[in-house]
Design a protein around this motif. Sequence first.
Motif, PDB file in Angstrom:
ATOM      1  N   SER A  86       0.843  -1.196   0.000  1.00 30.26           N
ATOM      2  CA  SER A  86       0.000   0.000   0.000  1.00 30.26           C
ATOM      3  C   SER A  86       0.877   1.243   0.000  1.00 30.26           C
ATOM      4  CB  SER A  86      -0.896   0.009   1.236  1.00 30.26           C
ATOM      5  OG  SER A  86      -0.117   0.328   2.363  1.00 30.26           O
ATOM      6  N   HIS A  88       1.364   3.231   2.261  1.00 29.09           N
ATOM      7  CA  HIS A  88       2.078   3.505   3.525  1.00 29.09           C
ATOM      8  C   HIS A  88       3.431   2.797   3.571  1.00 29.09           C
ATOM      9  CE1 HIS A  88      -1.903   4.722   4.689  1.00 29.09           C
ATOM     10  NE2 HIS A  88      -2.349   3.497   4.559  1.00 29.09           N
ATOM     11  N   PHE A  89       3.695   1.936   2.600  1.00 33.53           N
ATOM     12  CA  PHE A  89       4.923   1.123   2.545  1.00 33.53           C
ATOM     13  C   PHE A  89       4.950   0.016   3.596  1.00 33.53           C
ATOM     14  CE2 PHE A  89       7.451   4.946   0.773  1.00 33.53           C
ATOM     15  CZ  PHE A  89       6.688   4.885  -0.370  1.00 33.53           C
ATOM     16  N   SER A  90       4.123   0.154   4.666  1.00 30.55           N
ATOM     17  CA  SER A  90       3.908  -0.945   5.595  1.00 30.55           C
ATOM     18  C   SER A  90       5.151  -1.644   6.121  1.00 30.55           C
ATOM     19  CB  SER A  90       3.012  -2.000   4.946  1.00 30.55           C
ATOM     20  OG  SER A  90       1.798  -1.421   4.606  1.00 30.55           O
ATOM     21  N   LEU A  91       6.157  -0.868   6.463  1.00 33.14           N
ATOM     22  CA  LEU A  91       7.316  -1.460   7.139  1.00 33.14           C
ATOM     23  C   LEU A  91       7.313  -0.940   8.577  1.00 33.14           C
ATOM     24  CD1 LEU A  91       9.929  -0.774   4.342  1.00 33.14           C
ATOM     25  CD2 LEU A  91       9.081  -3.023   4.992  1.00 33.14           C
ATOM     26  N   TYR A  92       7.941  -1.704   9.488  1.00 33.45           N
ATOM     27  CA  TYR A  92       8.040  -1.240  10.870  1.00 33.45           C
ATOM     28  C   TYR A  92       9.290  -0.386  10.990  1.00 33.45           C
ATOM     29  CZ  TYR A  92       4.448  -4.668  11.680  1.00 33.45           C
ATOM     30  OH  TYR A  92       3.281  -5.366  11.622  1.00 33.45           O
ATOM     31  N   TYR A 104       7.945 -10.504   7.845  1.00 29.51           N
ATOM     32  CA  TYR A 104       7.005 -10.733   6.738  1.00 29.51           C
ATOM     33  C   TYR A 104       7.196 -12.110   6.115  1.00 29.51           C
ATOM     34  CZ  TYR A 104       5.078  -6.094   7.041  1.00 29.51           C
ATOM     35  OH  TYR A 104       4.420  -4.989   7.486  1.00 29.51           O
TER      36      TYR A 104
ATOM     37  N   GLU B 200      -0.551  -0.468  14.695  1.00 33.11           N
ATOM     38  CA  GLU B 200      -0.471  -1.054  13.355  1.00 33.11           C
ATOM     39  C   GLU B 200      -1.498  -0.427  12.419  1.00 33.11           C
ATOM     40  OE1 GLU B 200       1.192  -4.381  12.551  1.00 33.11           O
ATOM     41  OE2 GLU B 200       1.653  -5.136  14.549  1.00 33.11           O
ATOM     42  N   PHE B 203      -0.099   3.089  11.367  1.00 34.66           N
ATOM     43  CA  PHE B 203       0.983   3.050  10.387  1.00 34.66           C
ATOM     44  C   PHE B 203       0.640   2.240   9.140  1.00 34.66           C
ATOM     45  CE2 PHE B 203       3.505   3.826  14.339  1.00 34.66           C
ATOM     46  CZ  PHE B 203       3.782   5.140  14.036  1.00 34.66           C
ATOM     47  N   GLY B 204      -0.545   1.622   9.128  1.00 28.08           N
ATOM     48  CA  GLY B 204      -0.964   0.895   7.944  1.00 28.08           C
ATOM     49  C   GLY B 204      -0.379  -0.499   7.832  1.00 28.08           C
ATOM     50  N   THR B 205       0.415  -0.925   8.817  1.00 32.41           N
ATOM     51  CA  THR B 205       1.020  -2.253   8.733  1.00 32.41           C
ATOM     52  C   THR B 205      -0.009  -3.361   8.927  1.00 32.41           C
ATOM     53  OG1 THR B 205       1.649  -1.926  11.025  1.00 32.41           O
ATOM     54  CG2 THR B 205       3.364  -1.651   9.387  1.00 32.41           C
TER      55      THR B 205
END
Lengths: 246, 371
Positions: A86, A88-92, A104, B200, B203-205
């Motif tokens: 998405s 948001h790039f969805s990385l922590y 992941y 989560e 941040f969209g995760t």
Amino acid sequence: MKSPDIIVKTENLTRQFGRFTAVNQVSIRINRGEIFGFLGANGAGKTTLIRMLCGLLKPSSGEATVAGLDIKRESEKIKQKIGYMSQHFSLYNDLTVKENIEFYAGIYGLNRKQIFQKQNEISKQLQMEPYLDSRTSDLPLGLKQRLALATALLHNPPILFLDEPTSGVDPRARRSFWELIYQKAAQGTTIFVTTHFIDESEYCHRLSIMDNGRMIAIDTPESMKKRYKKKSMQEVFGFLIREKGI
Amino acid sequence: MQLNGHRIRTVARKEWYHILYDFRTLFILFLMPVVQLIMLGYALNLEIKRVDLAVLDYARSPESTHLVNTFKGSPFFHPFPYDGSAANMDHLFKTHQAHAAMIVPSDFDRQQQRENDISVQFLIDASDANRATLIQNYCNRIIAEYNQNNTMSLSSLFDLRSTIYFNPDQKSAYFFVPGIIAMILIMISTLLTSITIAREKEFGTIEQILVSPIQSQEIIIGKVLPYIALAIMEASFILLLGMIIFDVPFRGNVILLMMLTTLYIITALCLGLLISTQAKTQQIAMMMAITLTLLPTLMLSGLIFPIASMPRILQWITYLVPARYYLLIIRGIMLKGSGGGQLLEPILLLGWFTLFFFIAAIRRMNTTLER
């Protein structure tokens, strides 16, 4: 005519939020190995459509299959076959690059050895050996985005959904990102990408233009320009929104 | 559905990294209970140390001096002579010079010889009703002592001697410290997990997790596991602190208490996760966690106010407060040395809460993005 090479198929797919119709009777067919683009302004319904196909959202009506599996009944099976990234790039951000890959890969069931292999592969491919143990928040934005793409592909999915993957990234990083996408498509991965950058739509094999939840055009960028006698996609888009938009 | 241990470990390891990398939160986590325990432990104290007693002695006889000295001998009273008029005595209370006053009549000696109807007047500042009651009880005790020493005849038919179990010195700390531990534990445990899913979402995760094949029960279990470890460390830390600072005894089985504390912690962690599936941001999640744990635990668990003396409706509500059961358990084990069998009822009821929050969190997790 039903071809086995159609990998994503929707039939009058519709999603309503209360009285607002976000996606209105969209029917598409996407071939294996294709880079299929969805172009539209913010709020046109692109994200809602992609989320229905990924199983994050249930459709209000209509049908759809992904990799031959029904999105209403077989969404759990679909999850192994798709990658998703998405905007948001969805990385922590607080974890290191390695730890992000480890996580992941782990939730897709990869074992230690496979995870280790993937880490090497990604660090080589993205030239990020020096970054493996640094915090993800310290990465340059473009690299972060490519890493997000790599984590979405850890389980080698045949279909990849990208929801505005290039928003907020500078043009040079966008170009190298698209190079990665081409590489993947050449290996047979089907790519479904939404964007609001009109210039990016030229990179797609086939393109669909959305406005207010409806699909108002679907064709290759070349034929669209030819049919409407315009020089660029910019002009095609402007023309279509004026003529067919709501 | 089958659980996948590998995926659960993956989630647990990731949460553990989040905990370790967040030094600030870890620091607050171990500092906050120290501050709370010390503050509440000393503030929640029903003992009265020093009562300023104004003495208006009209008799000025050896007998009356003897009476005053009896008060002086008690650790609770600090008598001082007062020379003003009896009518102005409330002035002493208004200016906080005295908490109580004693008026000895001029015919104190003569009255004593007649051996009946001795009247010494006590005035007590009852703006704090609890304190006034305590002062009155202390006065009665000292008067009784005085009478015993000075009356030749046996005026009373029987002698009442009470033995006080478990807390012979009637120290407030014994009662409150386990309660404060219960409160701190539920608040911190709920807070810990309440932000994890909300974060989560922010941040969209969460979307990235939900498009993967992992099941919601694997996410919930994986997220709870590292926090159980953290909260057990926290619990042992507070428990030791309470015992060291306030000298609270430990009469029961340590292992039994730690096992039941773990059950209580899991209840709170699952409540936190349930909140987290509901809240859209970490801020909202934290607010919800504090509101749902702090006040009900403080007011309705029996921590300060006895449940038996609450109105009937409030008594019913207390059954919904998990800390109510844990308080029975921790006070029982620490102060009375109760065993598991004697605490079966609160243990079972607490267990139901754990199960309920656990299942509710998993179900809400499934629908968390259906918005």
